[in-house]
Design an enzyme around this catalytic site. Structure first.
Site, PDB file in Angstrom:
ATOM      1  N   GLU A 172      19.058  18.208  13.243  1.00  0.00           N
ATOM      2  CA  GLU A 172      20.502  18.018  13.429  1.00  0.00           C
ATOM      3  C   GLU A 172      21.319  18.418  12.196  1.00  0.00           C
ATOM      4  O   GLU A 172      22.151  17.653  11.707  1.00  0.00           O
ATOM      5  CB  GLU A 172      20.778  16.555  13.822  1.00  0.00           C
ATOM      6  N   ASN A 215      15.335  21.313  14.952  1.00  0.00           N
ATOM      7  CA  ASN A 215      15.523  20.534  16.170  1.00  0.00           C
ATOM      8  C   ASN A 215      16.947  19.978  16.249  1.00  0.00           C
ATOM      9  O   ASN A 215      17.521  19.590  15.237  1.00  0.00           O
ATOM     10  CB  ASN A 215      14.505  19.374  16.140  1.00  0.00           C
ATOM     11  N   HIS A 251      18.927  15.417  25.506  1.00  0.00           N
ATOM     12  CA  HIS A 251      19.616  14.169  25.850  1.00  0.00           C
ATOM     13  C   HIS A 251      20.791  14.524  26.764  1.00  0.00           C
ATOM     14  O   HIS A 251      21.871  14.874  26.298  1.00  0.00           O
ATOM     15  CB  HIS A 251      20.105  13.458  24.589  1.00  0.00           C
ATOM     16  N   GLU A 280      13.094  15.641  23.320  1.00  0.00           N
ATOM     17  CA  GLU A 280      13.566  14.254  23.436  1.00  0.00           C
ATOM     18  C   GLU A 280      14.291  14.027  24.758  1.00  0.00           C
ATOM     19  O   GLU A 280      15.363  13.445  24.809  1.00  0.00           O
ATOM     20  CB  GLU A 280      14.496  13.897  22.261  1.00  0.00           C
ATOM     21  N   ASP A 282      15.919  12.846  28.070  1.00  0.00           N
ATOM     22  CA  ASP A 282      16.299  11.742  28.948  1.00  0.00           C
ATOM     23  C   ASP A 282      17.587  12.139  29.655  1.00  0.00           C
ATOM     24  O   ASP A 282      18.295  13.053  29.225  1.00  0.00           O
ATOM     25  CB  ASP A 282      16.426  10.400  28.215  1.00  0.00           C
TER      26      ASP A 282
END
Length: 370
Positions: A172, A215, A251, A280, A282
């Protein structure tokens, strides 16, 4: 891109594959039938989950999930061929004081992975968040900070040499407007953007066989942020920096449209010679006063999960698809996004949602087609 750089990365990935593919092959077979996610996955694709611990869990009224929840561990072993410590390898947990490292919780995960024939993804070596107060408030000189970062990366990566297969080295580093996080990120603010290349080089020195990723979230499709990463990675590769992969976190929310150009976006990074991964995943949703998702919401969620997986499987060098917790029991989403939740593949009682079935069906279809 310099041809010798591409050739070297290709050779490294080929060597790593000789070690990793037998592990993935072992994930199928009688003990992992195609009714499980890991058993349904085609060869060469790891299906992963975060391993709950640290972070928001420290503020909850339940004990540390991983060591205390037997059903959770059993499901983690049964369904997934890759695990990612959710917080246990982040600075605040693994490096609580300048001269102190705490490897115990992450060691337990790595040993669990070995026992269950799973790969391990580590994170995050250079990040603006979840840094300990001794670091953020330490008033260190740039020279001291550089030495602290180098020591941290080489100590942590070195400790897990040959045991952690992938590392999210830089995490990030851009905001959603595609600006480098110079104010938020102590490393960028005090040491400049050249520290990103240094971090990759230090990690590579500590474990030359580990696959090293950059990432971020909101990079699933082609946009200003993913464009910025594309240019950054291209520049790093031209300078022979050992960047091996690009991870999109995944996400997502059903309140927003699915990034329809996800496959195209992953492919352009793959065309640079990188591995790509969903790291990651979801899919959250706004819940009404009952706190329960509707059937329509679950159907849309399942579609988002399936489309993300299919985008990954359509790109040859997409080697990993990881969900960020598989049960609502330990999801970070309700803690961070008020009024939202139901973001994972299973309810708090481990009841499988439609998204689980969609992922399993897509994996089986791809495995049979290859």
């Amino acid at each position: 891109m310099r041809p010798r750089n591409r050739d070297r990365r290709t050779a490294l990935r080929a060597a790593a594959a000789l070690l990793i593919l037998p592990v993935l092959a072992a994930c199928g077979g009688p003990s992992h039938p195609t009714t499980t996610l890991r058993g349904a996955a085609p060869d060469g694709l790891a299906i992963g989950s975060a391993v709950a611990g640290g972070g928001h869990h420290d503020r909850m009224d339940y004990p540390d999930p991983f060591p205390n929840d037997t059903r959770y561990r059993e499901t983690l072993a049964e369904q997934f061929s890759s695990v990612s410590p959710e917080n246990q390898t982040k600075w605040a947990y693994v490096h609580p004081a300048r001269d102190e490292y705490n490897f115990g919780p992450a060691d337990d995960i790595v040993e669990f992975a070995r026992e269950n024939r799973q790969m391990v993804r580590g994170n995050a070596l250079l990040w603006h968040s979840q840094n300990p107060s001794w670091l953020e408030d330490g008033n260190f000189t740039p020279a001291e900070l550089r030495e602290i970062l180098k020591d941290h990366i080489q100590t942590v990566v070195g400790h897990y040499k040959g045991k952690v297969d992938h590392w999210d080295v830089a995490n990030e580093v851009f905001d959603d407007e595609a600006n480098l996080r110079f104010q938020e990120n102590i490393w960028l603010r005090e040491l400049g953007m050249g520290v990103i290349a240094d971090a990759f080089r230090w990690a590579h020195e500590a474990d030359p066989r580990a696959t090293l990723f950059i990432n971020d979230f909101n990079t699933e499709g082609k946009n200003a942020k993913s464009d910025a990463y594309y240019e950054l990675v291209r520049t790093l590769l031209e300078d022979d920096v050992p960047v091996h992969g690009f991870g999109v976190q995944g996400h997502l929310s059903i309140e927003y449209g699915f990034p329809g150009d996800m496959r195209e976006n992953l492919q352009r990074f793959a065309d640079l010679g990188l591995e790509v991964a969903v790291t990651e995943m979801d899919v959250r949703m706004v819940l009404d006063d009952s706190g329960e998702p509707t059937e329509a919401q679950l159907e849309q969620q399942a579609e988002y999960y399936r489309m993300a997986l299919e985008a990954c499987m359509a790109v040859e060098s997409c080697t990993s698809f990881t969900v960020w917790s598989f049960t609502d029991k330990y999801s970070w989403v309700p803690v961070v996004f008020e009024g939202e939740g139901a973001a994972t593949l299973m309810s708090e009682t481990f009841t499988r949602r439609p998204a689980f079935g969609e992922l399993r069906a897509a994996l089986n279809a791809e495995r049979e087609a290859r």
